[in-house]
Design an enzyme around this catalytic site. Structure first.
Site, PDB file in Angstrom:
ATOM      1  N   GLY A 195       1.484 -65.676 -25.080  1.00  0.00           N
ATOM      2  CA  GLY A 195       1.428 -66.046 -23.654  1.00  0.00           C
ATOM      3  C   GLY A 195       0.246 -65.410 -22.962  1.00  0.00           C
ATOM      4  N   THR A 205      -2.543 -66.612 -22.052  1.00  0.00           N
ATOM      5  CA  THR A 205      -3.226 -67.435 -21.031  1.00  0.00           C
ATOM      6  C   THR A 205      -2.482 -67.432 -19.695  1.00  0.00           C
ATOM      7  OG1 THR A 205      -2.062 -69.401 -21.838  1.00  0.00           O
ATOM      8  CG2 THR A 205      -4.283 -69.024 -22.698  1.00  0.00           C
ATOM      9  N   LEU A 264       4.795 -70.400 -30.161  1.00  0.00           N
ATOM     10  CA  LEU A 264       5.935 -69.577 -30.586  1.00  0.00           C
ATOM     11  C   LEU A 264       6.917 -70.403 -31.432  1.00  0.00           C
ATOM     12  CD1 LEU A 264       6.163 -66.622 -30.006  1.00  0.00           C
ATOM     13  CD2 LEU A 264       7.603 -67.097 -28.046  1.00  0.00           C
ATOM     14  N   ALA A 313       5.224 -65.080 -24.091  1.00  0.00           N
ATOM     15  CA  ALA A 313       5.233 -66.548 -24.067  1.00  0.00           C
ATOM     16  C   ALA A 313       6.576 -67.090 -23.601  1.00  0.00           C
ATOM     17  CB  ALA A 313       4.921 -67.080 -25.468  1.00  0.00           C
ATOM     18  N   ALA A 314       6.506 -68.036 -22.681  1.00  0.00           N
ATOM     19  CA  ALA A 314       7.725 -68.742 -22.238  1.00  0.00           C
ATOM     20  C   ALA A 314       7.336 -69.901 -21.346  1.00  0.00           C
ATOM     21  CB  ALA A 314       8.633 -67.800 -21.440  1.00  0.00           C
ATOM     22  N   SER A 321      13.955 -61.017 -17.985  1.00  0.00           N
ATOM     23  CA  SER A 321      13.795 -61.432 -16.585  1.00  0.00           C
ATOM     24  C   SER A 321      15.018 -61.142 -15.730  1.00  0.00           C
ATOM     25  CB  SER A 321      13.517 -62.936 -16.562  1.00  0.00           C
ATOM     26  OG  SER A 321      13.692 -63.452 -15.271  1.00  0.00           O
ATOM     27  N   GLU A 343      16.108 -63.067 -13.687  1.00  0.00           N
ATOM     28  CA  GLU A 343      16.881 -64.319 -13.596  1.00  0.00           C
ATOM     29  C   GLU A 343      18.160 -64.242 -14.421  1.00  0.00           C
ATOM     30  OE1 GLU A 343      16.519 -67.681 -12.085  1.00  0.00           O
ATOM     31  OE2 GLU A 343      15.558 -66.282 -10.736  1.00  0.00           O
ATOM     32  N   TYR A 401      16.470 -71.655 -18.342  1.00  0.00           N
ATOM     33  CA  TYR A 401      15.480 -70.582 -18.505  1.00  0.00           C
ATOM     34  C   TYR A 401      16.175 -69.242 -18.686  1.00  0.00           C
ATOM     35  CZ  TYR A 401      12.097 -66.983 -17.119  1.00  0.00           C
ATOM     36  OH  TYR A 401      11.318 -65.849 -17.078  1.00  0.00           O
ATOM     37  N   HIS A 440       7.079 -60.982 -10.079  1.00  0.00           N
ATOM     38  CA  HIS A 440       5.796 -60.328  -9.796  1.00  0.00           C
ATOM     39  C   HIS A 440       4.712 -61.391  -9.707  1.00  0.00           C
ATOM     40  CE1 HIS A 440       6.842 -60.063 -14.069  1.00  0.00           C
ATOM     41  NE2 HIS A 440       5.567 -60.304 -14.309  1.00  0.00           N
TER      42      HIS A 440
HETATM   43  P1  NAP Z   1       3.146 -67.799 -17.120  1.00  0.00           P
HETATM   44  O1  NAP Z   1       1.977 -67.547 -16.230  1.00  0.00           O
HETATM   45  O2  NAP Z   1       3.927 -69.047 -16.939  1.00  0.00           O
HETATM   46  O3  NAP Z   1       2.620 -67.726 -18.629  1.00  0.00           O
HETATM   47  C1  NAP Z   1       3.424 -68.132 -19.698  1.00  0.00           C
HETATM   48  C2  NAP Z   1       2.600 -68.106 -20.975  1.00  0.00           C
HETATM   49  O4  NAP Z   1       3.429 -68.553 -22.060  1.00  0.00           O
HETATM   50  C3  NAP Z   1       1.385 -69.033 -20.961  1.00  0.00           C
HETATM   51  O5  NAP Z   1       0.340 -68.408 -21.663  1.00  0.00           O
HETATM   52  C4  NAP Z   1       1.870 -70.245 -21.752  1.00  0.00           C
HETATM   53  O6  NAP Z   1       0.845 -70.967 -22.364  1.00  0.00           O
HETATM   54  C5  NAP Z   1       2.726 -69.545 -22.789  1.00  0.00           C
HETATM   55  N1  NAP Z   1       3.675 -70.412 -23.493  1.00  0.00           N
HETATM   56  C6  NAP Z   1       4.597 -71.254 -22.958  1.00  0.00           C
HETATM   57  N2  NAP Z   1       5.311 -71.834 -23.939  1.00  0.00           N
HETATM   58  C7  NAP Z   1       4.831 -71.362 -25.108  1.00  0.00           C
HETATM   59  C8  NAP Z   1       5.136 -71.581 -26.469  1.00  0.00           C
HETATM   60  N3  NAP Z   1       6.112 -72.421 -26.856  1.00  0.00           N
HETATM   61  N4  NAP Z   1       4.420 -70.924 -27.407  1.00  0.00           N
HETATM   62  C9  NAP Z   1       3.413 -70.079 -27.050  1.00  0.00           C
HETATM   63  N5  NAP Z   1       3.073 -69.832 -25.784  1.00  0.00           N
HETATM   64  C10 NAP Z   1       3.778 -70.466 -24.827  1.00  0.00           C
HETATM   65  O7  NAP Z   1       4.183 -66.591 -17.034  1.00  0.00           O
HETATM   66  P2  NAP Z   1       3.970 -65.090 -16.499  1.00  0.00           P
HETATM   67  O8  NAP Z   1       4.277 -65.063 -15.053  1.00  0.00           O
HETATM   68  O9  NAP Z   1       2.679 -64.576 -17.001  1.00  0.00           O
HETATM   69  O10 NAP Z   1       5.172 -64.340 -17.222  1.00  0.00           O
HETATM   70  C11 NAP Z   1       5.017 -63.758 -18.515  1.00  0.00           C
HETATM   71  C12 NAP Z   1       6.379 -63.644 -19.180  1.00  0.00           C
HETATM   72  O11 NAP Z   1       7.226 -62.834 -18.369  1.00  0.00           O
HETATM   73  C13 NAP Z   1       7.119 -64.962 -19.344  1.00  0.00           C
HETATM   74  O12 NAP Z   1       7.874 -64.878 -20.542  1.00  0.00           O
HETATM   75  C14 NAP Z   1       8.049 -65.017 -18.157  1.00  0.00           C
HETATM   76  O13 NAP Z   1       9.176 -65.822 -18.445  1.00  0.00           O
HETATM   77  C15 NAP Z   1       8.407 -63.548 -18.024  1.00  0.00           C
HETATM   78  N6  NAP Z   1       8.753 -63.102 -16.689  1.00  0.00           N
HETATM   79  C16 NAP Z   1       7.918 -63.370 -15.632  1.00  0.00           C
HETATM   80  C17 NAP Z   1       8.228 -62.891 -14.381  1.00  0.00           C
HETATM   81  C18 NAP Z   1       7.325 -63.147 -13.206  1.00  0.00           C
HETATM   82  O14 NAP Z   1       7.786 -62.948 -12.065  1.00  0.00           O
HETATM   83  N7  NAP Z   1       6.073 -63.512 -13.410  1.00  0.00           N
HETATM   84  C19 NAP Z   1       9.401 -62.117 -14.191  1.00  0.00           C
HETATM   85  C20 NAP Z   1      10.209 -61.848 -15.296  1.00  0.00           C
HETATM   86  C21 NAP Z   1       9.860 -62.328 -16.536  1.00  0.00           C
HETATM   87  P3  NAP Z   1       0.047 -72.159 -21.591  1.00  0.00           P
HETATM   88  O15 NAP Z   1      -0.934 -71.469 -20.685  1.00  0.00           O
HETATM   89  O16 NAP Z   1      -0.572 -72.904 -22.700  1.00  0.00           O
HETATM   90  O17 NAP Z   1       1.080 -72.935 -20.833  1.00  0.00           O
HETATM   91  O1  F7E Z   2      11.178 -69.306  -6.816  1.00  0.00           O
HETATM   92  C1  F7E Z   2      12.749 -70.672  -3.826  1.00  0.00           C
HETATM   93  C2  F7E Z   2      13.376 -70.960  -5.178  1.00  0.00           C
HETATM   94  O2  F7E Z   2       9.829 -70.534  -8.502  1.00  0.00           O
HETATM   95  C3  F7E Z   2      11.584 -68.214  -6.009  1.00  0.00           C
HETATM   96  C4  F7E Z   2       9.573 -66.833 -12.566  1.00  0.00           C
HETATM   97  O3  F7E Z   2       8.439 -66.040 -12.766  1.00  0.00           O
HETATM   98  O4  F7E Z   2      10.667 -65.097 -11.302  1.00  0.00           O
HETATM   99  C5  F7E Z   2      10.218 -66.444 -11.247  1.00  0.00           C
HETATM  100  O5  F7E Z   2      11.308 -67.328 -11.022  1.00  0.00           O
HETATM  101  C6  F7E Z   2      12.617 -68.678  -5.018  1.00  0.00           C
HETATM  102  C7  F7E Z   2      13.722 -69.544  -5.624  1.00  0.00           C
HETATM  103  O6  F7E Z   2      10.387 -68.081  -8.843  1.00  0.00           O
HETATM  104  C8  F7E Z   2      10.390 -73.334  -3.172  1.00  0.00           C
HETATM  105  O7  F7E Z   2      14.486 -71.832  -5.044  1.00  0.00           O
HETATM  106  C9  F7E Z   2      11.935 -72.279  -2.080  1.00  0.00           C
HETATM  107  O8  F7E Z   2      14.955 -69.181  -5.079  1.00  0.00           O
HETATM  108  O9  F7E Z   2       8.748 -68.698  -7.161  1.00  0.00           O
HETATM  109  P1  F7E Z   2       9.944 -69.210  -7.829  1.00  0.00           P
HETATM  110  P2  F7E Z   2      11.791 -67.764  -9.561  1.00  0.00           P
HETATM  111  O10 F7E Z   2      12.601 -68.977  -9.713  1.00  0.00           O
HETATM  112  O11 F7E Z   2      12.398 -66.620  -8.847  1.00  0.00           O
HETATM  113  C10 F7E Z   2      11.612 -64.809 -12.342  1.00  0.00           C
HETATM  114  C11 F7E Z   2      11.932 -63.349 -12.300  1.00  0.00           C
HETATM  115  C12 F7E Z   2      11.183 -65.294 -13.667  1.00  0.00           C
HETATM  116  O12 F7E Z   2      11.525 -64.713 -14.693  1.00  0.00           O
HETATM  117  C13 F7E Z   2      10.543 -66.633 -13.731  1.00  0.00           C
HETATM  118  O13 F7E Z   2       9.804 -66.796 -14.930  1.00  0.00           O
HETATM  119  O14 F7E Z   2      11.966 -69.507  -4.055  1.00  0.00           O
HETATM  120  N1  F7E Z   2      11.883 -71.741  -3.328  1.00  0.00           N
HETATM  121  N2  F7E Z   2      11.046 -73.261  -1.965  1.00  0.00           N
HETATM  122  C14 F7E Z   2      10.928 -72.367  -4.013  1.00  0.00           C
HETATM  123  N3  F7E Z   2      10.475 -72.180  -5.263  1.00  0.00           N
HETATM  124  C15 F7E Z   2       9.464 -72.970  -5.697  1.00  0.00           C
HETATM  125  N4  F7E Z   2       8.968 -72.787  -6.938  1.00  0.00           N
HETATM  126  N5  F7E Z   2       8.919 -73.937  -4.896  1.00  0.00           N
HETATM  127  C16 F7E Z   2       9.351 -74.172  -3.615  1.00  0.00           C
HETATM  128  O15 F7E Z   2       8.839 -75.047  -2.928  1.00  0.00           O
END
Ligand code: NAP
Ligand code: F7E
Length: 354
Positions: free
Chosen positions: A20, A22, A75, A97-98, A141, A143, A165, A195
């Site tokens: 992941g 990228t 993955l 990756a996810a 996460s 979530e 998810y 984040h």
């Molecule tokens: P992101 O920007 O969506 O990046 C996800 C990465 O996973 C991308 O590089 C994507 O590749 C890659 N990927 C998706 N499906 C794949 C597969 N089948 N095989 C290999 N690579 C794959 O997510 P992020 O915000 O950086 O988050 C990083 C990780 O932390 C994720 O696992 C996410 O679920 C987890 N997480 C994120 C948050 C948050 O708030 N950001 C919070 C808790 C946990 P492409 O670029 O090709 O799509």
């Molecule tokens: O939504 C509400 C939506 O899509 C946050 C991922 O990184 O964090 C992320 O998941 C909240 C939700 O992030 C819109 O319903 C309102 O309640 O930015 P989000 P998320 O669903 O919290 C967790 C920790 C991860 O692990 C995930 O990978 O905002 N909301 N209006 C909206 N959300 C979106 N996307 N778009 C709207 O227009």
């Protein structure tokens, strides 16, 4: 890492393998590891267009070195994952990756779940088969908690996942713990709360807001339509959170860790703060439409990072206000560039301009 041999000291560069790479966190983590002197290898997915935008600066900065290496993989392709682990022989593996968009996981449940379940298991198995001393980080996460109440959540709180998810992530979380306990492996879960950063995907709510504020300020967008404005999240800065990932793997024992700020804000609060950066009133621009709501909403997520603060000595450095400002300021620049291109009729708006 250094090894003393007779009177000479041999420096061995630590090798990290990042899936992941990228993504948003992939960039910040790679940057951190490269600056620490690691050799970083990461997987990219083949796509019909280039998908390395976020890491292009790293590719360029490290092009004349052997420090930053990218490999095509997925993955879900267990044979390539296994071959890469054998070839790279990493000291540390970060499984980022996810398919990380919760709403999309309702539309593409199989892919979303399989990446986190079968994909994570393949990677863990590849690590175990090569060398059970390799340190493994799983991107768990908040979530997984499901946001049922409004209390702050820690490592002992109950998991009640509410989306494909989150269910997939809970499997990955559990199998990581199971490998740790069964095979005495250094496998840790970072249970990260939301984040964000200027590199956040544009369909996540924070970036959707900061992007819109930039465009509204430059008069190339009129309104911003969101879903549930009352959803509450604990939002931190991705740059601070990847530091926690690294610290988790440097700790003396593997474990599960909640990484959060301990402060909660609503989507409305985020919008208010973002419009305030450019002296506009969010209520003049923000609409709500059910089409952006989820089949099963997570209403409230607030983390309690006490354990990480006490034992890892990690703490978030960036306040909510500074995070919002950082994202809006970055998107003001992007919108300014878009305005020039629009004025010259070189592009058309692809964003929701309702
Ligand atoms: P992101 O920007 O969506 O990046 C996800 C990465 O996973 C991308 O590089 C994507 O590749 C890659 N990927 C998706 N499906 C794949 C597969 N089948 N095989 C290999 N690579 C794959 O997510 P992020 O915000 O950086 O988050 C990083 C990780 O932390 C994720 O696992 C996410 O679920 C987890 N997480 C994120 C948050 C948050 O708030 N950001 C919070 C808790 C946990 P492409 O670029 O090709 O799509
Ligand atoms: O939504 C509400 C939506 O899509 C946050 C991922 O990184 O964090 C992320 O998941 C909240 C939700 O992030 C819109 O319903 C309102 O309640 O930015 P989000 P998320 O669903 O919290 C967790 C920790 C991860 O692990 C995930 O990978 O905002 N909301 N209006 C909206 N959300 C979106 N996307 N778009 C709207 O227009």
């Amino acid at each position: 890492m250094t090894i003393a041999k007779n009177k000479y000291t041999i420096f061995i560069m630590k090798r990290a393998f990042v899936t992941g790479i990228t993504g948003q966190d992939g960039f910040y983590l790679s940057k951190l590891l490269l600056e620490k002197g690691y050799e970083v290898s990461g997987t990219i997915r083949r796509s019909s267009t280039f998908n390395t935008t976020r890491i292009d600066s790293l590719i360029s900065d490290y092009k004349n070195t052997e420090q930053f290496k990218l490999y095509y993989s997925d993955l879900l392709d267990s044979s390539s994952i296994n071959s890469l682990i054998q070839k790279i022989k990493p000291h540390e593996v970060y499984n980022l990756a996810a398919q990380s968009h919760v709403a999309v996981s309702f539309k593409n449940p199989h892919f979303s779940v399989l990446t986190s379940t079968s994909g994570s298991l393949s990677l863990l198995d590849a690590v175990k088969n090569l060398d059970s001393n390799i340190k493994y980080y799983q991107a768990s996460s908040s979530e997984m908690f499901g946001g049922v109440g409004s209390e702050s959540l820690n490592e002992t709180s109950l998991f009640i996942p509410k989306s494909p998810y989150a269910a997939g992530k809970l499997f990955a979380h559990n199998i990581t713990r199971i490998y740790r306990e069964s095979y005495d492996m250094f496998c840790s879960n970072g249970i990260l709360f939301n984040h964000e950063s200027p590199l956040r995907g544009e369909t996540f709510v924070t970036r959707k807001i900061s992007r819109a504020v930039g465009r509204i300020y430059h008069k190339i967008q009129n309104k911003l339509t969101l879903g549930n404005l009352d959803a509450v999240r604990d939002w931190g800065f991705a740059g601070d959170y990847v530091n926690a990932m690294w610290m988790i793997l440097q700790h003396d024992k593997p474990d599960d860790w909640v990484i959060a700020t301990g402060e909660a804000y609503s989507v409305k609060d985020f919008a208010r703060e973002a419009f305030k950066v450019v002296d506009l009133d969010w209520e003049d621009y923000v609409l709500s439409d059910k089409k952006y709501e989820r089949p099963n909403e997570v209403h409230h997520l607030l983390g309690d990072p006490t354990k990480a603060k006490n034992e890892l000595k990690w703490k978030p450095e960036t306040s909510f206000k500074d995070l919002v400002k950082m994202m809006v300021e970055s998107d003001l620049l992007l919108a300014e560039q878009e305005k020039v291109l629009l004025d010259k009729k070189l592009i058309k708006p692809t964003w929701d301009n309702s």
